[in-house]
Write a protein that holds these residues in place. Structure first.
Motif, PDB file in Angstrom:
ATOM      1  N   ASP A 188       0.908  -1.314   0.005  1.00 35.18           N
ATOM      2  CA  ASP A 188      -0.111   0.187  -0.012  1.00 35.18           C
ATOM      3  C   ASP A 188       0.809   1.133   0.091  1.00 35.18           C
ATOM      4  O   ASP A 188       0.591   2.277   0.825  1.00 35.18           O
ATOM      5  CB  ASP A 188      -0.947  -0.014   1.304  1.00 35.18           C
ATOM      6  CG  ASP A 188      -1.821  -1.233   1.053  1.00 35.18           C
ATOM      7  OD1 ASP A 188      -2.253  -1.542  -0.119  1.00 35.18           O
ATOM      8  OD2 ASP A 188      -2.406  -1.781   2.048  1.00 35.18           O
ATOM      9  N   ILE A 226       0.358  -6.427  -7.416  1.00 31.92           N
ATOM     10  CA  ILE A 226      -0.862  -6.803  -7.005  1.00 31.92           C
ATOM     11  C   ILE A 226      -1.843  -6.144  -6.369  1.00 31.92           C
ATOM     12  O   ILE A 226      -1.459  -5.232  -5.724  1.00 31.92           O
ATOM     13  CB  ILE A 226      -0.556  -8.284  -5.796  1.00 31.92           C
ATOM     14  CG1 ILE A 226       0.432  -9.385  -6.505  1.00 31.92           C
ATOM     15  CG2 ILE A 226      -1.805  -8.736  -5.404  1.00 31.92           C
ATOM     16  CD1 ILE A 226       0.559 -10.339  -5.394  1.00 31.92           C
ATOM     17  N   ARG A 227      -3.146  -6.255  -7.018  1.00 37.32           N
ATOM     18  CA  ARG A 227      -4.213  -5.641  -6.505  1.00 37.32           C
ATOM     19  C   ARG A 227      -5.071  -6.372  -5.645  1.00 37.32           C
ATOM     20  O   ARG A 227      -5.882  -7.380  -6.495  1.00 37.32           O
ATOM     21  CB  ARG A 227      -4.882  -4.558  -7.357  1.00 37.32           C
ATOM     22  CG  ARG A 227      -5.433  -3.590  -7.222  1.00 37.32           C
ATOM     23  CD  ARG A 227      -6.040  -2.750  -8.319  1.00 37.32           C
ATOM     24  NE  ARG A 227      -6.155  -3.626  -9.639  1.00 37.32           N
ATOM     25  CZ  ARG A 227      -5.754  -3.299 -10.683  1.00 37.32           C
ATOM     26  NH1 ARG A 227      -5.246  -2.081 -10.914  1.00 37.32           N
ATOM     27  NH2 ARG A 227      -6.177  -4.293 -11.908  1.00 37.32           N
ATOM     28  N   ASN A 228      -5.422  -6.350  -4.479  1.00 39.09           N
ATOM     29  CA  ASN A 228      -6.342  -6.996  -3.679  1.00 39.09           C
ATOM     30  C   ASN A 228      -7.497  -6.255  -3.254  1.00 39.09           C
ATOM     31  O   ASN A 228      -7.484  -5.758  -2.218  1.00 39.09           O
ATOM     32  CB  ASN A 228      -5.719  -7.822  -2.533  1.00 39.09           C
ATOM     33  CG  ASN A 228      -4.702  -8.748  -2.988  1.00 39.09           C
ATOM     34  OD1 ASN A 228      -5.138  -9.698  -3.853  1.00 39.09           O
ATOM     35  ND2 ASN A 228      -3.686  -8.999  -2.218  1.00 39.09           N
ATOM     36  N   GLU A 229      -8.575  -5.904  -4.254  1.00 36.88           N
ATOM     37  CA  GLU A 229      -9.364  -4.741  -3.767  1.00 36.88           C
ATOM     38  C   GLU A 229     -10.427  -5.585  -2.728  1.00 36.88           C
ATOM     39  O   GLU A 229     -11.113  -4.856  -1.864  1.00 36.88           O
ATOM     40  CB  GLU A 229     -10.298  -4.376  -5.091  1.00 36.88           C
ATOM     41  CG  GLU A 229      -9.493  -3.428  -5.801  1.00 36.88           C
ATOM     42  CD  GLU A 229      -9.048  -2.305  -5.159  1.00 36.88           C
ATOM     43  OE1 GLU A 229      -9.850  -1.672  -4.407  1.00 36.88           O
ATOM     44  OE2 GLU A 229      -7.938  -1.693  -5.569  1.00 36.88           O
ATOM     45  N   GLN A 230     -10.732  -6.839  -2.903  1.00 38.87           N
ATOM     46  CA  GLN A 230     -11.865  -7.431  -1.899  1.00 38.87           C
ATOM     47  C   GLN A 230     -11.312  -8.988  -1.821  1.00 38.87           C
ATOM     48  O   GLN A 230     -10.760  -9.474  -2.920  1.00 38.87           O
ATOM     49  CB  GLN A 230     -13.178  -7.455  -2.610  1.00 38.87           C
ATOM     50  CG  GLN A 230     -13.882  -6.219  -2.819  1.00 38.87           C
ATOM     51  CD  GLN A 230     -15.009  -6.200  -3.307  1.00 38.87           C
ATOM     52  OE1 GLN A 230     -15.535  -7.136  -3.988  1.00 38.87           O
ATOM     53  NE2 GLN A 230     -16.023  -5.121  -3.058  1.00 38.87           N
ATOM     54  N   GLU A 231     -11.478  -9.481  -0.664  1.00 36.95           N
ATOM     55  CA  GLU A 231     -10.987 -10.708  -0.449  1.00 36.95           C
ATOM     56  C   GLU A 231     -12.123 -11.550   0.080  1.00 36.95           C
ATOM     57  O   GLU A 231     -12.833 -11.024   1.144  1.00 36.95           O
ATOM     58  CB  GLU A 231      -9.519 -10.796   0.082  1.00 36.95           C
ATOM     59  CG  GLU A 231      -8.924 -11.930  -0.062  1.00 36.95           C
ATOM     60  CD  GLU A 231      -8.284 -12.421  -1.489  1.00 36.95           C
ATOM     61  OE1 GLU A 231      -8.999 -13.006  -2.509  1.00 36.95           O
ATOM     62  OE2 GLU A 231      -7.346 -11.914  -1.876  1.00 36.95           O
TER      63      GLU A 231
ATOM     64  N   GLU B 180     -11.461  -6.792  -9.844  1.00 38.32           N
ATOM     65  CA  GLU B 180     -11.295  -6.482  -8.431  1.00 38.32           C
ATOM     66  C   GLU B 180      -9.862  -7.150  -7.707  1.00 38.32           C
ATOM     67  O   GLU B 180      -9.526  -6.400  -6.918  1.00 38.32           O
ATOM     68  CB  GLU B 180     -12.281  -7.125  -7.799  1.00 38.32           C
ATOM     69  CG  GLU B 180     -13.865  -6.409  -7.877  1.00 38.32           C
ATOM     70  CD  GLU B 180     -14.898  -6.915  -7.159  1.00 38.32           C
ATOM     71  OE1 GLU B 180     -14.776  -8.077  -6.890  1.00 38.32           O
ATOM     72  OE2 GLU B 180     -15.876  -5.764  -7.121  1.00 38.32           O
ATOM     73  N   ARG B 220      -4.006  -4.206   0.436  1.00 48.88           N
ATOM     74  CA  ARG B 220      -4.578  -3.894  -0.832  1.00 48.88           C
ATOM     75  C   ARG B 220      -3.644  -3.925  -1.984  1.00 48.88           C
ATOM     76  O   ARG B 220      -4.225  -4.266  -3.092  1.00 48.88           O
ATOM     77  CB  ARG B 220      -5.476  -2.778  -0.804  1.00 48.88           C
ATOM     78  CG  ARG B 220      -6.658  -2.560   0.370  1.00 48.88           C
ATOM     79  CD  ARG B 220      -7.362  -1.550   0.240  1.00 48.88           C
ATOM     80  NE  ARG B 220      -7.997  -1.134  -0.752  1.00 48.88           N
ATOM     81  CZ  ARG B 220      -7.824   0.019  -1.488  1.00 48.88           C
ATOM     82  NH1 ARG B 220      -6.971   0.599  -1.215  1.00 48.88           N
ATOM     83  NH2 ARG B 220      -8.534   0.019  -2.699  1.00 48.88           N
TER      84      ARG B 220
END
Lengths: 231, 231
Positions: A188, A226-231, B180, B220
């Motif tokens: 981030d 890497i993009r982890n918007e929702q898990e 996402e 994120r």
């Protein structure tokens, strides 16, 4: 000049070492850099610079196509040629210098900033009595002074013309050979320090996974976003 | 205008979609961009641009501190402020446009290039009969034409003033909501296409490893740079 001792603190993992040239306005920071950069170049080192500017700036030339793109509202504008690459980006906050170094200066041997006097970076003050009655108030991030007059009893001192000596000082204290194997991690937008065990573990595990992909057997350099918007 | 059909080819994974504005000199590419960028901005999209330049260029303003750093031999020069960030870099070869997009435009909704007419990018030709007797020779990467005269029987056509219609076309065919969850992988500077299985596997495995680090539980966004000089 005998080599003075100084207390360079160890910093968390950074892709390239950074030192800040600070000083009051018109003290000669840019003029010194104009001599120091080619001197370090002659010694074989790749130097990058960062200028900190507290106000709105325009880097491009009015009327050029890229300038027109920016004026029209492009958030990022790049100009790419076989010899140079320029990228101008709109931002919403001052960029931490560590983030700039990690993102844009990973292949430099040394990064020298002009400004950032309120950062935690190690600092070299440029001071000319002819321009100002007093130097900046020094703190324990100061590592040397370049000046026409001696202003510190304890810090290494270089005269304004001792550019070769200053370059040698920077090489000795800041430029170290890059690690043969390395990993940097930004989470981030913030650099995460890794100890040797965690760094080696992550580097080897990820390199192993990538090596299992087609045509990726001998990756010398791996960059992953890497993009982890929702898990 | 009825919406024409066109054959937009699917490209390998890219952080942001890219379309190239091509055309002969003085055909009006920059002028069109000056209208298109704010139109896409009004629709809520973040647009970046890349200008391809085949000759040596100077992006900075002569006499400025950053210009002086570059003249003195700095390989990378950055100017950082709370509203803008500029980075100028010396390179040894023309940068592949895919690499520029992956490195500098990951957070854009659309990247529009001026130039790159010999690339594999999908292309929109800007043509004015008033400026040139003939358009460029089109190939199967051409996806639309913006012109004062109809030059193709098959490609979608926009008049020079149909900026809103062209923006809608770009939104429909190029701007898709960002995934996402996503991962991009550059190996030795080249983007590696990942199928869904490999992408998800790598993303989840790496996110899991990073999550085990102190203060990295809910990352994120993760950016990793690995150097394997010797193994």
């Amino acid at each position: 000049m005998p080599e003075p001792q100084c207390n360079i603190r160890h910093h968390e993992f950074r892709p390239s070492p950074v030192v800040a040239l600070v000083g009051r306005p018109n003290s000669g920071k840019t003029t010194l850099l104009e001599q120091l950069i080619p001197e370090l170049g002659r010694l074989g080192y790749r130097v990058g610079t960062i200028k900190h500017h507290v106000h709105r700036f325009e880097m491009d030339r009015p009327g050029k196509d890229t300038w027109r793109h920016k004026q029209a509202g492009a958030r990022v504008v790049a100009l790419s040629s076989p010899t140079g690459l320029g990228v101008i980006r709109e931002v919403e906050r001052d960029s931490p210098v560590e983030e700039l170094v990690a993102r844009y200066f990973a292949d430099m041997d040394l990064v020298i900033t002009e400004g950032y006097k309120r950062s935690a970076l190690p600092k070299i003050e440029v001071y000319r009595r002819a321009a100002h009655p007093e130097p900046l108030p020094a703190d324990d991030t100061w590592v040397a002074v370049v000046s026409d007059t001696r202003i510190s009893e304890t810090l290494p001192h270089f005269d304004l013309v001792e550019v070769k000596e200053l370059a040698a000082f920077l090489v000795r204290h800041f430029i170290t050979p890059p690690p043969e194997n390395g990993i940097s991690l930004l989470v981030d937008g913030v650099a995460v320090p890794l100890n040797q065990f965690a760094g080696n573990f992550l580097r080897q595990a990820i390199s192993g996974m990538v090596a299992s992909l087609k045509n990726c057997g001998n990756a010398r350099e791996i960059t992953i976003h890497i993009r982890n918007e929702q898990e």
